[in-house]
Design a protein around this motif. Sequence first.
Motif, PDB file in Angstrom:
ATOM      1  N   SER A  12       0.762  -1.213  -0.101  1.00 46.49           N
ATOM      2  CA  SER A  12      -0.114  -0.028  -0.049  1.00 46.49           C
ATOM      3  C   SER A  12       0.786   1.479   0.135  1.00 46.49           C
ATOM      4  O   SER A  12       0.502   2.351  -0.607  1.00 46.49           O
ATOM      5  CB  SER A  12      -0.917  -0.149   1.153  1.00 46.49           C
ATOM      6  OG  SER A  12      -0.344   0.085   2.509  1.00 46.49           O
ATOM      7  N   LEU A  15       2.117   1.570  -3.503  1.00 47.64           N
ATOM      8  CA  LEU A  15       1.132   2.160  -4.345  1.00 47.64           C
ATOM      9  C   LEU A  15       0.719   3.495  -4.281  1.00 47.64           C
ATOM     10  O   LEU A  15       0.106   4.327  -5.139  1.00 47.64           O
ATOM     11  CB  LEU A  15      -0.303   1.047  -4.251  1.00 47.64           C
ATOM     12  CG  LEU A  15      -0.157  -0.148  -4.834  1.00 47.64           C
ATOM     13  CD1 LEU A  15      -1.398  -1.212  -4.424  1.00 47.64           C
ATOM     14  CD2 LEU A  15      -0.186  -0.197  -6.450  1.00 47.64           C
ATOM     15  N   LEU A  16       0.693   3.946  -2.889  1.00 51.47           N
ATOM     16  CA  LEU A  16       0.569   5.266  -2.701  1.00 51.47           C
ATOM     17  C   LEU A  16       1.437   6.410  -3.264  1.00 51.47           C
ATOM     18  O   LEU A  16       1.120   7.355  -4.141  1.00 51.47           O
ATOM     19  CB  LEU A  16       0.323   5.643  -1.475  1.00 51.47           C
ATOM     20  CG  LEU A  16       0.188   7.126  -0.933  1.00 51.47           C
ATOM     21  CD1 LEU A  16      -1.237   7.407  -1.114  1.00 51.47           C
ATOM     22  CD2 LEU A  16       0.192   7.292   0.784  1.00 51.47           C
ATOM     23  N   ALA A  19       0.807   6.312  -7.028  1.00 52.45           N
ATOM     24  CA  ALA A  19      -0.189   6.896  -7.581  1.00 52.45           C
ATOM     25  C   ALA A  19       0.168   8.437  -7.680  1.00 52.45           C
ATOM     26  O   ALA A  19      -0.324   9.130  -8.516  1.00 52.45           O
ATOM     27  CB  ALA A  19      -1.563   6.737  -6.509  1.00 52.45           C
ATOM     28  N   LEU A  35      -4.944   3.664  -9.128  1.00 53.20           N
ATOM     29  CA  LEU A  35      -3.981   3.483  -8.464  1.00 53.20           C
ATOM     30  C   LEU A  35      -4.376   3.876  -6.937  1.00 53.20           C
ATOM     31  O   LEU A  35      -3.926   3.181  -5.915  1.00 53.20           O
ATOM     32  CB  LEU A  35      -2.786   4.281  -8.829  1.00 53.20           C
ATOM     33  CG  LEU A  35      -1.990   3.483 -10.017  1.00 53.20           C
ATOM     34  CD1 LEU A  35      -0.736   4.522 -10.595  1.00 53.20           C
ATOM     35  CD2 LEU A  35      -1.235   2.257  -9.638  1.00 53.20           C
ATOM     36  N   PHE A  36      -4.822   5.060  -6.749  1.00 55.77           N
ATOM     37  CA  PHE A  36      -5.667   5.218  -5.491  1.00 55.77           C
ATOM     38  C   PHE A  36      -6.511   4.423  -4.897  1.00 55.77           C
ATOM     39  O   PHE A  36      -6.450   3.830  -3.669  1.00 55.77           O
ATOM     40  CB  PHE A  36      -5.989   6.669  -5.517  1.00 55.77           C
ATOM     41  CG  PHE A  36      -5.135   7.713  -5.323  1.00 55.77           C
ATOM     42  CD1 PHE A  36      -4.302   7.906  -4.132  1.00 55.77           C
ATOM     43  CD2 PHE A  36      -4.874   8.565  -6.435  1.00 55.77           C
ATOM     44  CE1 PHE A  36      -3.558   8.871  -3.800  1.00 55.77           C
ATOM     45  CE2 PHE A  36      -3.913   9.826  -6.153  1.00 55.77           C
ATOM     46  CZ  PHE A  36      -3.290   9.715  -4.836  1.00 55.77           C
ATOM     47  N   SER A  38      -6.516   0.971  -5.752  1.00 53.46           N
ATOM     48  CA  SER A  38      -5.656  -0.110  -5.464  1.00 53.46           C
ATOM     49  C   SER A  38      -5.065   0.127  -3.999  1.00 53.46           C
ATOM     50  O   SER A  38      -4.696  -0.706  -3.232  1.00 53.46           O
ATOM     51  CB  SER A  38      -4.501  -0.357  -6.526  1.00 53.46           C
ATOM     52  OG  SER A  38      -5.157  -0.705  -7.750  1.00 53.46           O
ATOM     53  N   PHE A  39      -4.587   1.308  -3.675  1.00 55.28           N
ATOM     54  CA  PHE A  39      -3.837   1.716  -2.496  1.00 55.28           C
ATOM     55  C   PHE A  39      -4.885   1.376  -1.336  1.00 55.28           C
ATOM     56  O   PHE A  39      -4.572   0.992  -0.468  1.00 55.28           O
ATOM     57  CB  PHE A  39      -3.486   3.057  -2.435  1.00 55.28           C
ATOM     58  CG  PHE A  39      -3.327   3.740  -1.284  1.00 55.28           C
ATOM     59  CD1 PHE A  39      -2.090   3.504  -0.434  1.00 55.28           C
ATOM     60  CD2 PHE A  39      -4.276   4.598  -0.830  1.00 55.28           C
ATOM     61  CE1 PHE A  39      -2.085   4.066   0.813  1.00 55.28           C
ATOM     62  CE2 PHE A  39      -4.063   5.202   0.638  1.00 55.28           C
ATOM     63  CZ  PHE A  39      -3.026   4.761   1.424  1.00 55.28           C
ATOM     64  N   SER A  42      -5.384  -2.359  -0.717  1.00 52.95           N
ATOM     65  CA  SER A  42      -4.205  -2.782  -0.181  1.00 52.95           C
ATOM     66  C   SER A  42      -4.124  -2.478   1.242  1.00 52.95           C
ATOM     67  O   SER A  42      -3.788  -3.376   2.169  1.00 52.95           O
ATOM     68  CB  SER A  42      -3.034  -2.481  -1.123  1.00 52.95           C
ATOM     69  OG  SER A  42      -1.941  -3.121  -0.451  1.00 52.95           O
ATOM     70  N   ILE A  43      -4.602  -1.337   1.686  1.00 57.51           N
ATOM     71  CA  ILE A  43      -4.346  -1.195   2.890  1.00 57.51           C
ATOM     72  C   ILE A  43      -5.653  -1.769   3.896  1.00 57.51           C
ATOM     73  O   ILE A  43      -5.146  -2.002   4.916  1.00 57.51           O
ATOM     74  CB  ILE A  43      -4.343   0.373   3.100  1.00 57.51           C
ATOM     75  CG1 ILE A  43      -3.750   0.712   4.589  1.00 57.51           C
ATOM     76  CG2 ILE A  43      -5.663   1.068   3.265  1.00 57.51           C
ATOM     77  CD1 ILE A  43      -3.007   2.014   4.697  1.00 57.51           C
TER      78      ILE A  43
END
Length: 132
Positions: A12, A15-16, A19, A35-36, A38-39, A42-43
């Motif tokens: 995460s 990915l952040l 993003a 992407l955000f 996905s972040f 993931s978190i």
Amino acid sequence: MKIQGKMFLWLSVFLLIMAIVYGLWSKEPAGTTALFLSFGLSIMVGFYLAFTARRVDVGAQDDKEADVADDAGELGFFSPHSWQPLALGVGGALAFLGVAIGWWLIYFGAPLIMLGLWGWVFEYYRGENRTQ
């Protein structure tokens, strides 16, 4: 579970960063949004795994001195004769094809999805497995 939680939390963070870099560099909203999102996913998974790892016993995967045989045994109950995933798969495929081909396909996919979900949830509430 502790290792998986850390992996998702590190993913995460990555990915952040990606993003933010992608959003500033490309100025393209769809990829930046993906992407955000996905972040966020993931978190959520990382937090859940890390939270659950604190409440359960330490598994063999968290012990650096463990052997492969230490993690052997039953993993859970999986229904060996269920046809419900097939109904869900066909219904989901028709619903997603409806987005690409025509919305009328969703009228055929939605009942299959509902039938598959209903059957899967109440699969063991029939016959000899039924509780009184």
